[in-house]
Write an enzyme that holds these catalytic residues in place. Structure first.
Site, PDB file in Angstrom:
ATOM      1  N   THR A 191       0.834  -1.206   0.000  1.00 37.07           N
ATOM      2  CA  THR A 191       0.000   0.000   0.000  1.00 37.07           C
ATOM      3  C   THR A 191       0.865   1.252   0.000  1.00 37.07           C
ATOM      4  O   THR A 191       0.590   2.215  -0.719  1.00 37.07           O
ATOM      5  CB  THR A 191      -0.966   0.000   1.204  1.00 37.07           C
ATOM      6  OG1 THR A 191      -1.810  -1.148   1.104  1.00 37.07           O
ATOM      7  CG2 THR A 191      -1.811   1.257   1.234  1.00 37.07           C
ATOM      8  N   HIS A 222       2.900   5.903  -2.762  1.00 36.78           N
ATOM      9  CA  HIS A 222       4.131   6.635  -3.098  1.00 36.78           C
ATOM     10  C   HIS A 222       4.223   6.862  -4.616  1.00 36.78           C
ATOM     11  O   HIS A 222       4.488   7.989  -5.063  1.00 36.78           O
ATOM     12  CB  HIS A 222       5.346   5.837  -2.595  1.00 36.78           C
ATOM     13  CG  HIS A 222       6.653   6.410  -2.996  1.00 36.78           C
ATOM     14  ND1 HIS A 222       7.337   7.312  -2.217  1.00 36.78           N
ATOM     15  CD2 HIS A 222       7.429   6.194  -4.100  1.00 36.78           C
ATOM     16  CE1 HIS A 222       8.473   7.641  -2.823  1.00 36.78           C
ATOM     17  NE2 HIS A 222       8.546   6.973  -3.974  1.00 36.78           N
ATOM     18  N   GLU A 223       4.002   5.808  -5.385  1.00 32.69           N
ATOM     19  CA  GLU A 223       4.106   5.936  -6.848  1.00 32.69           C
ATOM     20  C   GLU A 223       3.019   6.856  -7.401  1.00 32.69           C
ATOM     21  O   GLU A 223       3.265   7.628  -8.325  1.00 32.69           O
ATOM     22  CB  GLU A 223       4.058   4.559  -7.513  1.00 32.69           C
ATOM     23  CG  GLU A 223       5.194   3.626  -7.117  1.00 32.69           C
ATOM     24  CD  GLU A 223       6.592   4.200  -7.301  1.00 32.69           C
ATOM     25  OE1 GLU A 223       6.833   4.953  -8.270  1.00 32.69           O
ATOM     26  OE2 GLU A 223       7.466   3.890  -6.471  1.00 32.69           O
ATOM     27  N   HIS A 283       4.151  10.364  -7.176  1.00 32.70           N
ATOM     28  CA  HIS A 283       4.980  10.812  -8.308  1.00 32.70           C
ATOM     29  C   HIS A 283       4.098  11.314  -9.444  1.00 32.70           C
ATOM     30  O   HIS A 283       4.375  12.346 -10.055  1.00 32.70           O
ATOM     31  CB  HIS A 283       5.871   9.680  -8.821  1.00 32.70           C
ATOM     32  CG  HIS A 283       7.003   9.325  -7.923  1.00 32.70           C
ATOM     33  ND1 HIS A 283       7.768  10.259  -7.256  1.00 32.70           N
ATOM     34  CD2 HIS A 283       7.527   8.108  -7.590  1.00 32.70           C
ATOM     35  CE1 HIS A 283       8.710   9.648  -6.548  1.00 32.70           C
ATOM     36  NE2 HIS A 283       8.574   8.344  -6.724  1.00 32.70           N
ATOM     37  N   ASP A 308      10.968  12.197  -5.068  1.00 31.59           N
ATOM     38  CA  ASP A 308      11.415  11.496  -3.861  1.00 31.59           C
ATOM     39  C   ASP A 308      12.025  12.493  -2.882  1.00 31.59           C
ATOM     40  O   ASP A 308      12.593  13.513  -3.284  1.00 31.59           O
ATOM     41  CB  ASP A 308      12.471  10.445  -4.211  1.00 31.59           C
ATOM     42  CG  ASP A 308      11.876   9.253  -4.933  1.00 31.59           C
ATOM     43  OD1 ASP A 308      10.828   8.750  -4.485  1.00 31.59           O
ATOM     44  OD2 ASP A 308      12.453   8.812  -5.936  1.00 31.59           O
TER      45      ASP A 308
END
Length: 191
Positions: free
Chosen positions: A121, A126-127, A130, A136
């Protein structure tokens, strides 16, 4: 002047003032054009992300609960999508946005990170970050969603912090921001 005439005149005047001032209608079904900031809807296609559906749904829910001017929704089967999500055997990676309606970025949810002990998850959220324009922030603590793998395998936080939320809000805040190009770099999230 009789009281009933005063009440009628006052009611009419109040209605006129409310209508010209743009105050929200008492009827919640009536959408007020200036009552809310515009919400940018971004569609995602996870039809090629077998095994990641629950993590994607949780990551999407995290973003939708924490930002108000961008909304992630699942694309209709076979329909267009701004965020294409696929499962891979490598490390997670994504195109750095912010993606705009009608444009497209790619998110790869790599099983190598899961094999090494990272939380699915957190990876998905996180992706998606982006795709929404966040780079990052490595190295960083677990409290920063965008610290990614640098927070370690024990970290399961999939919620953007205040700074991350604010940056996404800013990325989608105005028509000028909406016309800004996608960065386009692919960020690979290997440790």
């Amino acid at each position: 002047m009789p009281l009933t005439i005063w009440i009628k005149a006052g009611t009419s005047a109040t209605a006129l003032v409310l209508a010209t001032a743009g105050v929200a209608s008492a009827d919640p079904a009536v959408e007020q054009p200036h009552a809310h900031a515009a919400v940018v809807t971004l569609r995602y296609d996870d039809s090629r992300a077998a095994g990641w559906e629950a993590a994607i749904a949780a990551g999407v829910a995290s973003w939708n609960a924490n930002v108000s001017n961008v909304r992630l929704v699942e694309a209709a089967p076979g329909g267009p999508a701004e965020i294409v999500i696929v499962a891979t055997t490598g490390w997670p990676q994504a195109t750095l946005g912010p993606v705009r309606p009608g444009r497209q970025v790619r998110v790869e949810l790599g099983s190598q990170a899961v094999s090494d002990g990272y939380n699915k998850t957190r990876i998905a959220a996180h992706e998606l970050g982006h795709s929404l324009g966040l780079p990052d922030t490595k190295p960083g603590p677990c409290s920063q969603l965008m610290s990614g793998s640098s927070a370690g395998t024990a970290c399961t936080n999939a919620v953007p912090n205040a700074t991350e939320r604010s940056r996404v809000q800013s990325n989608y805040a105005s028509a000028v921001a909406a016309s800004a190009p996608v960065d386009g770099r692919t960020l690979v999230d290997a440790p």
